[in-house]
Scaffold this motif. Structure first.
Motif, PDB file in Angstrom:
ATOM      1  N   GLY A 218     -23.531  77.562  96.980  1.00  0.00           N
ATOM      2  CA  GLY A 218     -23.339  78.172  98.430  1.00  0.00           C
ATOM      3  C   GLY A 218     -24.326  79.459  98.246  1.00  0.00           C
ATOM      4  O   GLY A 218     -24.897  79.416  99.438  1.00  0.00           O
ATOM      5  N   ARG A 219     -24.994  79.635  96.955  1.00  0.00           N
ATOM      6  CA  ARG A 219     -26.233  80.575  96.985  1.00  0.00           C
ATOM      7  C   ARG A 219     -27.169  79.478  97.825  1.00  0.00           C
ATOM      8  O   ARG A 219     -27.933  80.843  98.564  1.00  0.00           O
ATOM      9  N   VAL A 220     -27.283  78.436  97.856  1.00  0.00           N
ATOM     10  CA  VAL A 220     -28.105  77.946  97.906  1.00  0.00           C
ATOM     11  C   VAL A 220     -28.737  77.833  99.718  1.00  0.00           C
ATOM     12  O   VAL A 220     -27.920  77.130  99.824  1.00  0.00           O
ATOM     13  N   THR A 221     -29.907  78.315 100.483  1.00  0.00           N
ATOM     14  CA  THR A 221     -29.789  77.633 101.885  1.00  0.00           C
ATOM     15  C   THR A 221     -30.765  77.193 102.387  1.00  0.00           C
ATOM     16  O   THR A 221     -31.180  77.206 103.143  1.00  0.00           O
ATOM     17  N   ALA A 222     -32.043  76.692 101.423  1.00  0.00           N
ATOM     18  CA  ALA A 222     -33.323  76.015 101.408  1.00  0.00           C
ATOM     19  C   ALA A 222     -33.392  75.434 100.451  1.00  0.00           C
ATOM     20  O   ALA A 222     -33.546  75.923  99.733  1.00  0.00           O
ATOM     21  N   LEU A 223     -33.198  74.095 100.898  1.00  0.00           N
ATOM     22  CA  LEU A 223     -33.664  72.808  99.283  1.00  0.00           C
ATOM     23  C   LEU A 223     -35.189  71.948 100.187  1.00  0.00           C
ATOM     24  O   LEU A 223     -35.335  71.778 101.239  1.00  0.00           O
ATOM     25  N   PHE A 224     -35.727  72.219  99.449  1.00  0.00           N
ATOM     26  CA  PHE A 224     -37.248  71.777  99.631  1.00  0.00           C
ATOM     27  C   PHE A 224     -37.550  71.074  98.213  1.00  0.00           C
ATOM     28  O   PHE A 224     -38.058  71.224  97.076  1.00  0.00           O
ATOM     29  N   GLY A 225     -37.454  68.933  98.522  1.00  0.00           N
ATOM     30  CA  GLY A 225     -37.631  68.381  97.571  1.00  0.00           C
ATOM     31  C   GLY A 225     -39.148  67.425  97.704  1.00  0.00           C
ATOM     32  O   GLY A 225     -39.092  67.151  98.766  1.00  0.00           O
ATOM     33  N   ILE A 226     -39.676  67.052  96.640  1.00  0.00           N
ATOM     34  CA  ILE A 226     -41.091  66.876  96.807  1.00  0.00           C
ATOM     35  C   ILE A 226     -41.114  65.223  95.547  1.00  0.00           C
ATOM     36  O   ILE A 226     -40.951  65.611  94.508  1.00  0.00           O
ATOM     37  N   ASP A 227     -40.661  64.663  96.661  1.00  0.00           N
ATOM     38  CA  ASP A 227     -41.396  63.339  96.379  1.00  0.00           C
ATOM     39  C   ASP A 227     -39.318  62.810  95.873  1.00  0.00           C
ATOM     40  O   ASP A 227     -39.664  62.497  94.210  1.00  0.00           O
ATOM     41  N   PRO A 228     -38.778  63.589  95.582  1.00  0.00           N
ATOM     42  CA  PRO A 228     -37.357  63.069  95.308  1.00  0.00           C
ATOM     43  C   PRO A 228     -37.125  61.708  94.705  1.00  0.00           C
ATOM     44  O   PRO A 228     -37.115  61.187  95.755  1.00  0.00           O
ATOM     45  N   VAL A 229     -36.343  61.162  93.600  1.00  0.00           N
ATOM     46  CA  VAL A 229     -35.948  60.337  93.292  1.00  0.00           C
ATOM     47  C   VAL A 229     -34.182  60.162  93.213  1.00  0.00           C
ATOM     48  O   VAL A 229     -33.863  61.370  91.956  1.00  0.00           O
ATOM     49  N   ASN A 230     -34.002  59.342  93.676  1.00  0.00           N
ATOM     50  CA  ASN A 230     -32.398  59.442  93.506  1.00  0.00           C
ATOM     51  C   ASN A 230     -32.173  58.696  92.335  1.00  0.00           C
ATOM     52  O   ASN A 230     -31.336  57.715  92.390  1.00  0.00           O
ATOM     53  N   GLY A 231     -32.643  58.746  91.057  1.00  0.00           N
ATOM     54  CA  GLY A 231     -32.727  57.964  89.793  1.00  0.00           C
ATOM     55  C   GLY A 231     -31.263  57.564  89.567  1.00  0.00           C
ATOM     56  O   GLY A 231     -30.312  58.584  89.568  1.00  0.00           O
ATOM     57  N   ALA A 232     -31.311  56.354  88.980  1.00  0.00           N
ATOM     58  CA  ALA A 232     -30.292  56.360  87.653  1.00  0.00           C
ATOM     59  C   ALA A 232     -30.579  55.582  86.470  1.00  0.00           C
ATOM     60  O   ALA A 232     -31.686  55.596  86.297  1.00  0.00           O
ATOM     61  N   SER A 233     -29.379  55.380  85.554  1.00  0.00           N
ATOM     62  CA  SER A 233     -29.660  54.757  84.467  1.00  0.00           C
ATOM     63  C   SER A 233     -30.490  53.471  84.515  1.00  0.00           C
ATOM     64  O   SER A 233     -30.144  52.152  85.195  1.00  0.00           O
ATOM     65  N   PRO A 234     -31.628  52.885  83.985  1.00  0.00           N
ATOM     66  CA  PRO A 234     -32.399  51.755  84.122  1.00  0.00           C
ATOM     67  C   PRO A 234     -30.996  51.126  83.222  1.00  0.00           C
ATOM     68  O   PRO A 234     -31.342  49.673  83.094  1.00  0.00           O
ATOM     69  N   PHE A 235     -29.946  51.141  82.526  1.00  0.00           N
ATOM     70  CA  PHE A 235     -29.555  50.077  81.832  1.00  0.00           C
ATOM     71  C   PHE A 235     -28.207  49.763  82.415  1.00  0.00           C
ATOM     72  O   PHE A 235     -27.532  49.014  81.415  1.00  0.00           O
ATOM     73  N   GLY A 236     -27.998  50.629  82.828  1.00  0.00           N
ATOM     74  CA  GLY A 236     -26.645  50.198  83.599  1.00  0.00           C
ATOM     75  C   GLY A 236     -26.088  51.229  84.565  1.00  0.00           C
ATOM     76  O   GLY A 236     -25.044  50.794  85.214  1.00  0.00           O
ATOM     77  N   GLY A 237     -26.674  51.639  85.919  1.00  0.00           N
ATOM     78  CA  GLY A 237     -27.626  52.268  87.407  1.00  0.00           C
ATOM     79  C   GLY A 237     -26.348  53.589  87.444  1.00  0.00           C
ATOM     80  O   GLY A 237     -26.557  54.580  86.020  1.00  0.00           O
ATOM     81  N   TYR A 238     -25.725  54.178  88.379  1.00  0.00           N
ATOM     82  CA  TYR A 238     -24.945  55.323  88.140  1.00  0.00           C
ATOM     83  C   TYR A 238     -24.105  55.520  86.711  1.00  0.00           C
ATOM     84  O   TYR A 238     -23.138  54.220  86.982  1.00  0.00           O
ATOM     85  N   ASN A 239     -24.054  56.557  87.011  1.00  0.00           N
ATOM     86  CA  ASN A 239     -22.520  56.164  86.421  1.00  0.00           C
ATOM     87  C   ASN A 239     -22.430  58.466  86.012  1.00  0.00           C
ATOM     88  O   ASN A 239     -22.413  59.108  86.916  1.00  0.00           O
ATOM     89  N   GLU A 240     -21.485  58.616  85.056  1.00  0.00           N
ATOM     90  CA  GLU A 240     -20.349  60.176  85.311  1.00  0.00           C
ATOM     91  C   GLU A 240     -21.733  61.261  84.942  1.00  0.00           C
ATOM     92  O   GLU A 240     -21.802  62.458  86.064  1.00  0.00           O
ATOM     93  N   THR A 241     -23.173  60.766  84.646  1.00  0.00           N
ATOM     94  CA  THR A 241     -23.815  61.942  84.271  1.00  0.00           C
ATOM     95  C   THR A 241     -25.487  61.731  84.511  1.00  0.00           C
ATOM     96  O   THR A 241     -25.535  63.047  85.196  1.00  0.00           O
ATOM     97  N   MET A 242     -25.254  60.698  85.823  1.00  0.00           N
ATOM     98  CA  MET A 242     -26.596  60.048  86.753  1.00  0.00           C
ATOM     99  C   MET A 242     -25.984  59.735  87.259  1.00  0.00           C
ATOM    100  O   MET A 242     -26.128  58.692  88.158  1.00  0.00           O
ATOM    101  N   PRO A 243     -25.362  60.170  88.221  1.00  0.00           N
ATOM    102  CA  PRO A 243     -24.701  60.137  89.449  1.00  0.00           C
ATOM    103  C   PRO A 243     -25.863  60.002  90.564  1.00  0.00           C
ATOM    104  O   PRO A 243     -26.911  60.314  91.045  1.00  0.00           O
ATOM    105  N   ASP A 244     -25.040  59.199  92.057  1.00  0.00           N
ATOM    106  CA  ASP A 244     -25.660  58.528  92.748  1.00  0.00           C
ATOM    107  C   ASP A 244     -25.472  59.964  93.880  1.00  0.00           C
ATOM    108  O   ASP A 244     -23.603  59.822  94.362  1.00  0.00           O
ATOM    109  N   VAL A 245     -26.289  60.452  94.696  1.00  0.00           N
ATOM    110  CA  VAL A 245     -25.769  61.442  95.315  1.00  0.00           C
ATOM    111  C   VAL A 245     -26.313  61.823  97.074  1.00  0.00           C
ATOM    112  O   VAL A 245     -26.193  62.111  97.588  1.00  0.00           O
ATOM    113  N   VAL A 246     -26.772  60.589  97.232  1.00  0.00           N
ATOM    114  CA  VAL A 246     -27.394  60.346  97.908  1.00  0.00           C
ATOM    115  C   VAL A 246     -26.258  59.260  99.062  1.00  0.00           C
ATOM    116  O   VAL A 246     -26.558  57.701  98.617  1.00  0.00           O
ATOM    117  N   PRO A 247     -25.819  59.289  99.997  1.00  0.00           N
ATOM    118  CA  PRO A 247     -25.579  60.139 100.871  1.00  0.00           C
ATOM    119  C   PRO A 247     -24.066  61.384 100.474  1.00  0.00           C
ATOM    120  O   PRO A 247     -23.517  62.405 101.080  1.00  0.00           O
TER     121      PRO A 247
END
Length: 371
Positions: A218-247
């Motif tokens: 909650g300390r973060v009050t301003a977010l500037f994303g530079i060409d962000p990628v909601n990336g997943a594992s190319p071998f198995g998709g989203y998982n516990e360590t590479m979660p889907d964050v949108v939305p």
């Protein structure tokens, strides 16, 4: 003790690059409402446990607020550090496109968390109580590649800390990197005692990590994303360590957000894998940030994913992917620096004059949606 003082303007090195390499494209998958559309005129916390020379802009300048705060003491770890010089606000801003009025001192340190080592470099401006901005780089790109961006933002009176959460070439634990990011904020606050309100900034995977950070801290009050990628594992998709964050994460961000990016690398690529897939790109971050108190999406026409990296000289294999854009890399960098400085001046310093740059007339070659 390793101390360096710099004064912007800052030189950067860019060049037109070769076609993407298949393996790198594969690895980038690891993370490398009523909208107002305008075109530019071309005339709660968790426990813890990186400018181009530019002429001054014609847009109105503003006074950045200042407050009294104790000067930071440098930590005494293995890396070198330095005390920040006495704070002296230098008066009105020269505009976000040009280097700001502040000189900054750099200091290096190491943050430790749960057996993980996170190198950090802080840019400490000659300003009392400078707001904090933390930066995280793209996949397999050291934060030093973005040093000129960090220096440009620091010159406008921000304490900028670039950090390198560990991630191997074959895997990256995004959740662990997020928790590393929380630890970096803890370190910066313990070291410098900045005022309330923290900005987060990152490119590609660093943009996703910054978004995840904002979702838990909650300390973060301003977010500037530079060409962000909601990336997943190319071998198995989203998982516990590479979660889907949108939305799942973005929808709960009740803060100011700005996501900038390009669509050149949204499709295609070797083996049909794009560097910044359209269904995981900056546009999805913007559209998914439904609770944001202020939101903007800036599109750099003709840019490619690597155009947002300040220095790709000697980068070799890693920087050979995600290219082929038609835009001038120097122009893309200049626009990135302008928007980054304007965004944090607006949302950490309260400088409403920056709206002229963010949602009024954006930089050359950039279109904006805002709400």
């Amino acid at each position: 003790m390793n101390q360096q003082t710099f004064q912007v303007p800052i030189e950067t090195t860019k060049r037109r690059r070769s076609l993407a390499l298949p393996l790198m494209l594969l690895l980038v998958g690891l993370g490398c409402g009523d909208d107002d559309v305008r075109t530019p005129d071309t005339g709660g916390m968790r426990d813890a446990g990186a400018g181009l020379d530019a002429p001054p802009s014609d847009a109105p300048a503003s006074d950045a607020p200042a407050s009294d705060a104790p000067a930071p003491d440098a930590p005494t770890l293995d890396a070198a550090a330095a005390d920040a010089p006495p704070g002296t606000d230098s008066g009105p801003s020269t505009g976000p496109s040009a280097p700001g009025p502040h000189t900054a001192t750099t200091m290096e340190d190491t943050v430790m968390r749960a057996g993980r080592t996170i190198p950090v470099v802080a840019y400490v401006p000659d300003r009392d109580a400078a707001p904090l901005v933390v930066f995280f780089p793209g996949f397999q790109l050291g934060s030093e590649r973005y040093a000129a961006l960090c220096e440009h933002v620091a010159s406008h009176g921000f304490l900028v800390v670039r950090a390198d959460p560990p991630a191997s070439f074959t895997s990256a634990d995004h959740v662990a990197m997020r928790d590393d990011a929380v630890a970096v904020i803890d370190w910066a606050i313990a070291t410098f005692s900045p005022p309330a309100g923290v900005g987060a900034m990152g490119h590609s995977l660093g943009g996703k990590v910054s978004t995840m950070l904002a979702g838990v801290d909650g300390r973060v009050t301003a977010l500037f994303g530079i060409d962000p990628v909601n990336g997943a594992s190319p071998f198995g998709g989203y998982n516990e360590t590479m979660p889907d964050v949108v939305p799942s994460v973005t929808s709960g961000l009740g803060i100011a957000v700005d996501f900038i990016g390009e669509t050149t690398n949204g499709t295609g690529g070797s083996f049909g894998m794009a560097c910044a897939p359209l269904d995981q790109n900056y546009q999805t971050f913007f559209e998914g940030s439904t609770s944001a108190t202020w939101a903007a999406e800036h599109t750099f026409e003709g840019a490619d994913h690597m155009d947002f990296v300040s220095d790709t000289s000697g980068c070799g294999f890693t920087c050979s992917a995600c290219t082929a854009g038609s835009a001038d890399p120097a122009t893309v960098l200049q626009g990135t620096y302008t928007l980054a400085a304007a965004f944090f001046l607006r949302h950490l310093d309260g400088d409403t004059a920056m709206d002229a740059f963010l949602t009024g007339t954006p930089p050359t070659g950039v279109t904006v949606r805002s709400r």
